[in-house]
Design a protein around this motif. Structure first.
Motif, short mmCIF file in Angstrom:
data_model
loop_
_atom_site.label_atom_id
_atom_site.label_comp_id
_atom_site.label_asym_id
_atom_site.label_seq_id
_atom_site.Cartn_x
_atom_site.Cartn_y
_atom_site.Cartn_z
N TRP A 162 47.12 110.75 57.11
CA TRP A 162 47.13 109.75 56.05
C TRP A 162 45.79 109.64 55.34
O TRP A 162 45.68 108.97 54.33
CB TRP A 162 47.55 108.38 56.58
CG TRP A 162 46.74 107.95 57.76
CD1 TRP A 162 45.55 107.28 57.73
CD2 TRP A 162 47.05 108.17 59.11
NE1 TRP A 162 45.09 107.07 58.99
CE2 TRP A 162 45.99 107.61 59.88
CE3 TRP A 162 48.09 108.79 59.79
CZ2 TRP A 162 45.97 107.65 61.26
CZ3 TRP A 162 48.05 108.82 61.17
CH2 TRP A 162 47.01 108.25 61.88
N THR A 163 44.78 110.34 55.82
CA THR A 163 43.48 110.34 55.15
C THR A 163 43.31 111.56 54.26
O THR A 163 42.20 112.01 54.01
CB THR A 163 42.33 110.30 56.18
OG1 THR A 163 42.41 111.46 57.01
CG2 THR A 163 42.40 109.05 57.04
N TRP A 164 44.41 112.08 53.74
CA TRP A 164 44.37 113.29 52.92
C TRP A 164 43.50 113.13 51.68
O TRP A 164 42.95 114.09 51.16
CB TRP A 164 45.79 113.68 52.50
CG TRP A 164 46.43 112.67 51.62
CD1 TRP A 164 47.21 111.63 52.02
CD2 TRP A 164 46.34 112.56 50.20
NE1 TRP A 164 47.61 110.88 50.95
CE2 TRP A 164 47.08 111.44 49.80
CE3 TRP A 164 45.69 113.31 49.22
CZ2 TRP A 164 47.19 111.04 48.49
CZ3 TRP A 164 45.81 112.90 47.91
CH2 TRP A 164 46.55 111.80 47.55
N PHE A 165 43.36 111.92 51.17
CA PHE A 165 42.65 111.70 49.91
C PHE A 165 41.14 111.73 50.09
O PHE A 165 40.42 111.91 49.12
CB PHE A 165 43.06 110.38 49.29
CG PHE A 165 42.81 109.19 50.16
CD1 PHE A 165 41.60 108.53 50.11
CD2 PHE A 165 43.78 108.76 51.05
CE1 PHE A 165 41.36 107.45 50.93
CE2 PHE A 165 43.55 107.67 51.86
CZ PHE A 165 42.33 107.02 51.81
N VAL A 166 40.63 111.56 51.30
CA VAL A 166 39.18 111.53 51.52
C VAL A 166 38.54 112.88 51.16
O VAL A 166 37.56 112.93 50.41
CB VAL A 166 38.82 111.08 52.94
CG1 VAL A 166 37.32 111.12 53.17
CG2 VAL A 166 39.33 109.67 53.18
N PRO A 167 39.07 114.03 51.63
CA PRO A 167 38.47 115.30 51.20
C PRO A 167 38.61 115.53 49.70
O PRO A 167 37.75 116.15 49.08
CB PRO A 167 39.24 116.36 51.98
CG PRO A 167 39.86 115.66 53.11
CD PRO A 167 40.07 114.25 52.67
#
Length: 170
Positions: A162-167
């Motif tokens: 769910w942290t796909w947007f951080v990179p």
């Protein structure tokens, strides 16, 4: 300079609102993962206009990325008094500062997910939590170096997918 910075606050407001709307919209998707006693109520709720509008706000993520990219490009292009805009030193300094802002928070979130949250829950669907976090046992390092969007390829093997947007954002 003062006039430009006054107008850029509008972009910060748009970015903030897009972030809030995306988080709010995703909370409606969690209805799919909860335990419910009457499936017809869930289907009725999904047919309402309110549910469709709120769950559709997750598509404001492209607005968030566009505004964030614009603001990052603008911040990077601001000339510092001591150095030029596109030198290797300026680029390295810019990305180093960004990494130091996000890496510690990412590590703390991962440690909390792996070692604190398992102690806080119990119940009939708690085993889904263990399945969702099992990718962190082997692929925890992909989240720290921010290659989790491309490696591992299988979604179930990813650590904190769910942290796909951080990179993407950094």
């Amino acid at each position: 300079d003062k006039r430009i910075s006054q107008h850029l606050s509008v972009f910060n407001g748009i970015k903030g609102m897009a972030t809030v709307l995306v988080a709010w919209g995703f909370t409606f998707y969690f209805v799919e993962y909860t335990v419910y006693s009457n499936t017809s109520e869930l289907k009725d709720m999904q047919q309402t206009l309110t549910f469709n509008i709120v769950s559709g706000v997750v598509y404001t993520a492209p607005v968030f990325f566009f505004v964030s990219g614009f603001l990052q490009a603008f911040a990077f292009m601001q000339k510092d008094k001591n150095c030029s805009m596109f030198t290797l030193e300026a680029i390295f300094s810019y990305y180093f500062r960004k990494l130091m802002r996000y890496v510690p928070l990412n590590i703390v979130a991962m440690l909390a997910l792996l070692y604190v949250l398992p102690l806080l829950g119990d119940g009939p669907v708690w085993n889904k939590f263990a399945v969702a976090t099992q990718g962190c046992n082997t692929y925890w390092w992909t989240n720290i170096v921010w290659i989790s969007n491309v490696y591992p390829r299988a979604y179930d093997d990813k650590c904190m997918p769910w942290t796909w947007f951080v990179p993407c954002y950094v």
